[in-house]
Design a protein around this motif. Structure first.
Motif, PDB file in Angstrom:
ATOM      1  N   ARG A  11     -18.049   2.778   6.058  1.00 62.37           N
ATOM      2  CA  ARG A  11     -17.563   4.129   6.037  1.00 62.37           C
ATOM      3  C   ARG A  11     -18.130   5.026   7.480  1.00 62.37           C
ATOM      4  N   LEU A  56     -11.346   7.294  13.079  1.00 64.84           N
ATOM      5  CA  LEU A  56     -11.446   7.369  11.751  1.00 64.84           C
ATOM      6  C   LEU A  56     -11.555   9.016  11.270  1.00 64.84           C
ATOM      7  N   GLY A  66     -13.893   8.066   6.369  1.00 61.61           N
ATOM      8  CA  GLY A  66     -12.892   7.025   6.237  1.00 61.61           C
ATOM      9  C   GLY A  66     -13.329   5.601   6.551  1.00 61.61           C
ATOM     10  N   TRP A  67     -12.703   4.573   6.179  1.00 67.18           N
ATOM     11  CA  TRP A  67     -13.094   3.369   6.116  1.00 67.18           C
ATOM     12  C   TRP A  67     -12.544   2.498   7.140  1.00 67.18           C
ATOM     13  N   LEU A  68     -13.448   1.415   7.563  1.00 67.77           N
ATOM     14  CA  LEU A  68     -12.995   0.311   8.210  1.00 67.77           C
ATOM     15  C   LEU A  68     -13.087  -0.897   7.501  1.00 67.77           C
ATOM     16  N   GLU A  69     -12.026  -1.649   7.483  1.00 64.36           N
ATOM     17  CA  GLU A  69     -12.127  -3.113   6.449  1.00 64.36           C
ATOM     18  C   GLU A  69     -11.747  -4.156   7.185  1.00 64.36           C
ATOM     19  N   ASP A  96      -7.530   7.379   7.442  1.00 69.56           N
ATOM     20  CA  ASP A  96      -8.424   7.315   6.242  1.00 69.56           C
ATOM     21  C   ASP A  96      -8.986   5.850   6.206  1.00 69.56           C
ATOM     22  N   LEU A  97      -8.223   4.967   6.653  1.00 68.04           N
ATOM     23  CA  LEU A  97      -8.516   3.624   6.523  1.00 68.04           C
ATOM     24  C   LEU A  97      -7.840   2.790   7.704  1.00 68.04           C
ATOM     25  N   ILE A  98      -8.641   1.961   8.309  1.00 73.43           N
ATOM     26  CA  ILE A  98      -8.197   0.850   9.141  1.00 73.43           C
ATOM     27  C   ILE A  98      -8.402  -0.356   8.536  1.00 73.43           C
ATOM     28  N   HIS A  99      -7.445  -1.300   8.477  1.00 71.02           N
ATOM     29  CA  HIS A  99      -7.693  -2.618   7.966  1.00 71.02           C
ATOM     30  C   HIS A  99      -6.896  -3.745   8.784  1.00 71.02           C
ATOM     31  N   CYS A 110     -16.527  -4.042   5.343  1.00 69.01           N
ATOM     32  CA  CYS A 110     -16.165  -2.709   5.345  1.00 69.01           C
ATOM     33  C   CYS A 110     -17.375  -1.963   5.429  1.00 69.01           C
ATOM     34  N   VAL A 140       0.894  -1.239   0.100  1.00 70.34           N
ATOM     35  CA  VAL A 140       0.069  -0.054   0.143  1.00 70.34           C
ATOM     36  C   VAL A 140       0.825   1.358  -0.027  1.00 70.34           C
TER      37      VAL A 140
END
Length: 221
Positions: A218, A74, A78-81, A49-52, A216, A3
């Motif tokens: 948002r 977030l 922002g997104w959690l995945e 912005d993103l937590i994965h 996921c 990434v």
């Protein structure tokens, strides 16, 4: 690291309990030894912005707390995945019934995880968990991942080879950890079971696969 390479202007943070990360990383990557089950100490300016996460079943005791903390840290939009496989291999024919040691391994792992307080059979519950935490646009995409090179499709065959080695590498760890330490099996019993499971997984007559959930959601802007 992939990434970070693809998005050189982004700052990428990775956490783990152990210092297993490589020394050579892209300049925009930082690794931290941290426990995601603890209270997160990031400042408001460090919102993501993103937590994965990937394959964390059996590692987290309070998933509701984890998801709430993810939501809080977030940025708006922002997104959690979460990438989580189901903890039960299956098949579309009767070949799963021939993998008796694999079934025993799965049953005992689930039993041990529940006794330990960190369940592993939770992938199907995460969508509702994200909705209850306030996420919008929540999706739960389920992908069949073959175990081994038995599929005819070349792409699935290659994916199956990778997933087979991934599973076999984890079978001994879960057997010695969950089944050995929690259910008090001897080391010899654990290693025998792990070897039998690996033998069944490598048998191309067993058309096994796992359902991988990609969940996921948002944080509303």
């Amino acid at each position: 690291m992939d990434v970070a390479d693809e998005h050189p202007t982004a700052q990428v943070f990775g956490t783990d309990l152990s210092p297993i990360q490589p020394g050579w990383v892209p300049p925009n990557v930082q690794f931290y030894i941290d426990d995601v089950e603890s209270d997160w100490m990031y400042d408001a300016d460090d919102a993501f912005d993103l937590i994965h996460t990937r394959v964390m079943g059996g590692s987290i005791g309070d998933w509701d707390k984890f998801v709430r903390q993810g939501f809080a840290h977030l940025k708006p939009g922002g997104w959690l995945e979460l990438h989580e496989p189901e903890s039960w291999l299956t098949s579309d024919d009767n070949t799963k019934d021939m993998a008796t040691y694999t079934e025993k391994f799965q049953t005992k792992c689930i039993e041990a995880a529940e006794k330990f307080g960190k369940e592993i059979n939770l992938a199907h519950t995460h969508k509702q968990r994200l909705i209850e935490a306030g996420f919008v646009d929540v999706r739960d995409d389920v992908i069949k991942i073959p175990v081994g090179s038995w599929p005819k499709d070349p792409r699935l065959k290659e994916i199956g080879r990778f997933w087979l080695e991934h599973l076999i590498g984890g079978v001994e760890v879960y057997t010695l950890g969950f089944i050995g330490q929690i259910l008090r099996w001897s080391e010899t019993e654990c290693r025998v079971l792990a070897a039998k499971v690996a033998e069944e997984l490598r048998d191309r007559r067993n058309h096994l696969y796992v359902n991988l959930h990609v969940i996921c959601g948002r944080k509303q802007s």
